[in-house]
Design a protein around this motif. Structure first.
Motif, PDB file in Angstrom:
ATOM      1  N   ALA A   1      48.685  23.420   5.013  1.00 52.60           N
ATOM      2  CA  ALA A   1      47.521  23.839   5.879  1.00 52.60           C
ATOM      3  C   ALA A   1      47.637  23.829   7.310  1.00 52.60           C
ATOM      4  O   ALA A   1      47.277  24.737   8.208  1.00 52.60           O
ATOM      5  CB  ALA A   1      46.173  23.386   5.346  1.00 52.60           C
ATOM      6  N   ASN A   2      48.091  22.853   8.056  1.00 54.27           N
ATOM      7  CA  ASN A   2      48.090  22.796   9.453  1.00 54.27           C
ATOM      8  C   ASN A   2      49.157  23.608   9.901  1.00 54.27           C
ATOM      9  O   ASN A   2      49.001  24.127  11.107  1.00 54.27           O
ATOM     10  CB  ASN A   2      48.573  21.278   9.894  1.00 54.27           C
ATOM     11  N   ALA A   3      50.276  23.764   9.127  1.00 52.57           N
ATOM     12  CA  ALA A   3      51.440  24.701   9.648  1.00 52.57           C
ATOM     13  C   ALA A   3      50.897  26.116   9.669  1.00 52.57           C
ATOM     14  O   ALA A   3      51.177  26.790  10.655  1.00 52.57           O
ATOM     15  CB  ALA A   3      52.644  24.469   8.763  1.00 52.57           C
ATOM     16  N   GLU A   4      50.136  26.469   8.401  1.00 54.65           N
ATOM     17  CA  GLU A   4      49.461  27.836   8.572  1.00 54.65           C
ATOM     18  C   GLU A   4      48.586  28.088   9.683  1.00 54.65           C
ATOM     19  O   GLU A   4      48.629  29.116  10.190  1.00 54.65           O
ATOM     20  CB  GLU A   4      49.066  28.208   7.028  1.00 54.65           C
ATOM     21  N   LYS A   5      47.486  27.160   9.631  1.00 55.81           N
ATOM     22  CA  LYS A   5      46.731  27.262  10.912  1.00 55.81           C
ATOM     23  C   LYS A   5      47.501  27.416  12.106  1.00 55.81           C
ATOM     24  O   LYS A   5      46.934  28.048  13.286  1.00 55.81           O
ATOM     25  CB  LYS A   5      45.735  26.057  11.079  1.00 55.81           C
ATOM     26  N   LEU A   6      48.548  26.473  12.491  1.00 55.67           N
ATOM     27  CA  LEU A   6      49.001  26.426  13.743  1.00 55.67           C
ATOM     28  C   LEU A   6      49.852  27.838  13.815  1.00 55.67           C
ATOM     29  O   LEU A   6      49.791  28.601  15.032  1.00 55.67           O
ATOM     30  CB  LEU A   6      50.061  25.472  13.562  1.00 55.67           C
TER      31      LEU A   6
END
Length: 219
Positions: A27-32
């Motif tokens: 999720a964090n990678a996608e948001k970034l």
């Protein structure tokens, strides 16, 4: 593994934590990735809009000054005898035509050397000088002088336009390189996400296997 599950389902808990941690990483990678892409697009758009507006206003100011100077000179010149008017017009034609030809040629050299900003300014200056010179050339009494001046000015304008074309070709090549870099970066992020998603799937499968083994061990 059976012993661990049977004594408190430790492996299942560990796997659950791993699953949650991996999901959070995804999720964090996608948001970034999405945030970077959006911020980059907004920054580029804002910078281009501001730069274009500033250039437009500066060009307008320069044109206003030049137009006013030419108009004032025309008013004063109209009071002179016809021969003196012709001489003054021819002098301005020669001065502006020489400047246009020189700047157009320098613009072409600058464009070929990759100095896009310098080339763009020189080309724009050449075109403006040529336009001003043509107005004076149109007032010459001698048709042959008019014809020669028009030919020279057309050549200067064409040279400046060729420089502008070279600038656009360079911009296209640069944009293609940037797009490739961005595409490679996106592919890298997608690969990282795919690896995390694969890991999450493996953890989920392993967790189900442990649960099944736990059920067997504790009927």
């Amino acid at each position: 593994k059976l012993r661990a599950v049977a004594s408190g389902k430790a492996s299942a808990d560990i796997l659950l934590e791993d699953d949650k941690r991996t999901a959070a990483q995804i999720a964090n990678a996608e948001k970034l990735r999405d945030a970077l892409r959006s911020a980059w697009q907004d920054s580029i758009a804002a910078a281009k809009a501001a730069t274009d507006e500033a250039k437009k206003l500066l060009a307008l100011a320069a044109t206003t000054r030049a137009t006013g100077a030419d108009k004032a000179a025309e008013i004063r010149r109209s009071q002179l005898p016809k021969e003196d008017q012709d001489n003054a017009n021819l002098r301005d034609v020669i001065t502006l035509s020489d400047a246009a030809a020189f700047n157009a040629l320098q613009a072409k050299f600058a464009a070929q050397q990759g100095r896009a900003e310098v080339a763009a300014k020189l080309a724009e200056s050449a075109l403006k000088d040529a336009e001003r010179a043509q107005k004076f050339a149109d007032k010459l009494s001698d048709p042959e002088q008019q014809a020669r001046a028009t030919e020279q000015l057309a050549d200067a304008q064409a040279t400046a336009q060729e420089a502008q074309a070279k600038i656009q070709e360079k911009k296209a090549a640069d944009a293609t390189d940037v797009a490739k870099e961005q595409s490679d970066r996106i592919k890298t992020l997608d690969a990282e996400l795919a690896a995390l998603q694969k890991k999450a799937t493996e953890i989920s499968v392993e967790g189900k296997e442990d649960e099944a083994l736990g059920a067997v061990a504790n009927p």
